[in-house]
Write a protein that holds these residues in place. Structure first.
Motif, mmCIF file in Angstrom:
data_model
loop_
_atom_site.group_PDB
_atom_site.id
_atom_site.type_symbol
_atom_site.label_atom_id
_atom_site.label_comp_id
_atom_site.label_asym_id
_atom_site.label_seq_id
_atom_site.Cartn_x
_atom_site.Cartn_y
_atom_site.Cartn_z
ATOM 1 N N ARG A 43 0.834 -1.198 0.000
ATOM 2 C CA ARG A 43 0.000 0.000 0.000
ATOM 3 C C ARG A 43 0.875 1.258 0.000
ATOM 4 N NH1 ARG A 43 -3.012 -3.582 -0.659
ATOM 5 N NH2 ARG A 43 -5.047 -4.034 0.305
ATOM 6 N N VAL A 44 0.428 2.311 -0.697
ATOM 7 C CA VAL A 44 1.163 3.570 -0.738
ATOM 8 C C VAL A 44 1.234 4.204 0.648
ATOM 9 C CG1 VAL A 44 1.151 5.923 -1.675
ATOM 10 C CG2 VAL A 44 0.617 3.989 -3.160
ATOM 11 N N ARG A 45 0.185 4.041 1.432
ATOM 12 C CA ARG A 45 0.130 4.674 2.752
ATOM 13 C C ARG A 45 1.180 4.142 3.719
ATOM 14 N NH1 ARG A 45 -4.624 1.382 2.922
ATOM 15 N NH2 ARG A 45 -4.366 -0.407 4.331
ATOM 16 N N CYS A 46 1.747 2.972 3.431
ATOM 17 C CA CYS A 46 2.716 2.372 4.358
ATOM 18 C C CYS A 46 3.906 3.294 4.615
ATOM 19 C CB CYS A 46 3.211 1.030 3.810
ATOM 20 S SG CYS A 46 1.937 -0.246 3.738
ATOM 21 N N GLY A 47 4.434 3.891 3.545
ATOM 22 C CA GLY A 47 5.586 4.780 3.698
ATOM 23 C C GLY A 47 5.260 6.026 4.489
ATOM 24 N N ILE A 48 4.042 6.537 4.336
ATOM 25 C CA ILE A 48 3.638 7.751 5.048
ATOM 26 C C ILE A 48 3.472 7.483 6.536
ATOM 27 C CG2 ILE A 48 1.831 9.491 5.277
ATOM 28 C CD1 ILE A 48 1.247 9.123 2.297
ATOM 29 N N ILE A 49 2.715 6.440 6.861
ATOM 30 C CA ILE A 49 2.470 6.098 8.269
ATOM 31 C C ILE A 49 3.768 5.719 8.963
ATOM 32 C CG2 ILE A 49 1.319 4.480 9.824
ATOM 33 C CD1 ILE A 49 -0.936 4.290 7.755
ATOM 34 N N GLY A 50 4.580 4.898 8.302
ATOM 35 C CA GLY A 50 5.832 4.449 8.903
ATOM 36 C C GLY A 50 6.810 5.583 9.134
ATOM 37 N N ALA A 51 6.893 6.518 8.174
ATOM 38 C CA ALA A 51 7.808 7.656 8.328
ATOM 39 C C ALA A 51 7.395 8.521 9.514
ATOM 40 C CB ALA A 51 7.821 8.488 7.051
ATOM 41 N N LEU A 52 6.107 8.788 9.624
ATOM 42 C CA LEU A 52 5.618 9.577 10.761
ATOM 43 C C LEU A 52 5.881 8.854 12.075
ATOM 44 C CD1 LEU A 52 2.223 10.885 9.316
ATOM 45 C CD2 LEU A 52 4.242 12.259 9.889
ATOM 46 N N LEU A 53 5.715 7.536 12.072
ATOM 47 C CA LEU A 53 5.935 6.759 13.293
ATOM 48 C C LEU A 53 7.393 6.839 13.743
ATOM 49 C CD1 LEU A 53 4.810 4.928 15.440
ATOM 50 C CD2 LEU A 53 5.028 2.988 13.871
ATOM 51 N N ILE A 54 8.323 6.705 12.783
ATOM 52 C CA ILE A 54 9.748 6.799 13.116
ATOM 53 C C ILE A 54 10.085 8.155 13.713
ATOM 54 C CG2 ILE A 54 12.064 7.023 12.104
ATOM 55 C CD1 ILE A 54 11.432 4.867 10.205
ATOM 56 N N VAL A 55 9.639 9.210 13.051
ATOM 57 C CA VAL A 55 9.990 10.562 13.479
ATOM 58 C C VAL A 55 9.317 10.911 14.811
ATOM 59 C CG1 VAL A 55 9.886 13.011 12.883
ATOM 60 C CG2 VAL A 55 10.456 11.323 11.134
ATOM 61 N N VAL A 56 8.079 10.472 14.990
ATOM 62 C CA VAL A 56 7.394 10.725 16.265
ATOM 63 C C VAL A 56 8.147 10.046 17.414
ATOM 64 C CG1 VAL A 56 5.315 10.164 17.604
ATOM 65 C CG2 VAL A 56 5.101 11.139 15.313
ATOM 66 N N ILE A 57 8.631 8.846 17.173
ATOM 67 C CA ILE A 57 9.408 8.136 18.198
ATOM 68 C C ILE A 57 10.716 8.878 18.485
ATOM 69 C CG2 ILE A 57 10.738 6.034 18.668
ATOM 70 C CD1 ILE A 57 8.570 4.496 17.125
#
Length: 307
Positions: free
Chosen positions: A254-268
């Motif tokens: 899914r295209v959304r995977c990169g968006i959600i994952g990137a935000l998750l990394i940076v939020v952490i």
């Protein structure tokens, strides 16, 4: 079907839980407008490449050269903007990304060399060029281009990229074929699809995304140095996996995977920094999270990553 829907929802749920947890632990400091802008600015480069990487991961590929490629594109962008302007710089970084995609895709697919090895080899080549070119001094960006570091400009670029890539991936044969190759490359080829051509095309699309990200990363950094783009490839890889992308590709991509994952990394990362953690410790935590994420997506009986 219900299990699949739950699995697709988990990455987004994880992002929300992590964000709320750090909001509580930091006393709401991660909710300030300046911090939210910082989170977006840091995640923009990973999101842009992660979106474009969807095609590569959909067919089960991987590109470990993009850290070096980003550094090279940063170098090309700053030199071009200092001498011939923004538009030529943008064109040149896009062309560089296209050439790099053709190289890694062509060498691995038509040369029958594992893409893992090809990517690492190109990474070393790019790093060597970058170190030689920047060994004497930092090359800085002219002040008239600092407006490109605006979160508003980057938001427009990100939305446009997501719209174009999302359309191509969901509604055209490019996306359908990439997922089919990831599901079963042999069967896809027997159905008359030129699997090699579409595999190379996936790396070209990723290269374009990295090229554009490199230009903005250069402006964000104020120039380019020998370490430009370091660990970028791992940030993108961790992001797409955390976002729910199966490493074997297939229909679950899914295209959304990169968006959600990137935000998750940076939020952490951002959350731990707000809590006063050592940045080196944060890198270690990212590695642990990555291993844990891959571990829980393994089909234990088959020994394969779950699609």
């Amino acid at each position: 079907m219900k299990t699949e829907k739950v699995r697709n929802f988990l990455p987004l749920a994880g992002l929300l839980i992590v964000f709320i947890a750090f909001a509580v632990l930091s006393g709401g400091r991660n909710l300030t407008s300046s911090n939210l802008q910082s989170i977006f600015n840091q995640s923009f480069f990973i999101m842009l490449a992660g979106i474009c990487a969807t095609f590569v991961y959909a067919h089960g590929g991987i590109d470990l050269s993009i850290g070096g490629l980003e550094g090279i594109c940063m170098l090309i962008a700053v030199v071009s903007m200092r001498n011939i302007g923004f538009v030529p710089a943008l064109i040149l970084v896009i062309l560089t990304g296209i050439v790099s995609g053709i190289l890694i895709g062509g060498i691995s697919v038509y040369g029958n060399i594992p893409v893992f090895i090809t990517g690492l080899s190109l990474q070393y080549i790019y790093r060597g060029i970058l170190k030689v070119a920047t060994s004497k001094a930092l090359i800085t960006v002219p002040n008239q281009y600092t407006w490109l570091d605006s979160w508003g400009v980057k938001a427009v670029v990100l939305v446009a990229a997501a719209a174009v890539v999302g359309y191509l991936f969901k509604y055209t044969k490019i996306g359908r074929y990439e997922k089919a190759i990831g599901g079963n490359a042999t069967a896809t080829t027997l159905c008359g699809v030129n699997a090699k051509k579409y595999s190379v095309l996936a790396y070209v699309i990723l290269g374009i995304g990295v090229g554009i990200a490199g230009l903005f990363a250069m402006v964000r950094a104020g120039g380019v140095n020998p370490q430009a783009g370091a660990a970028y490839e791992m940030d993108v890889l961790i992001a797409v996996v955390l976002g729910g992308m199966p490493l074997t590709g297939g229909a679950a991509a899914r295209v959304r995977c990169g968006i959600i994952g990137a935000l998750l990394i940076v939020v952490i990362e951002n959350g731990f920094v707000l809590l006063g953690a050592d940045p080196n410790l944060v890198d270690g935590i990212k590695g642990i999270i990555f291993i844990a994420t891959v571990f829980v997506t393994i089909a234990r009986r088959k020994g394969q990553v779950v699609n």
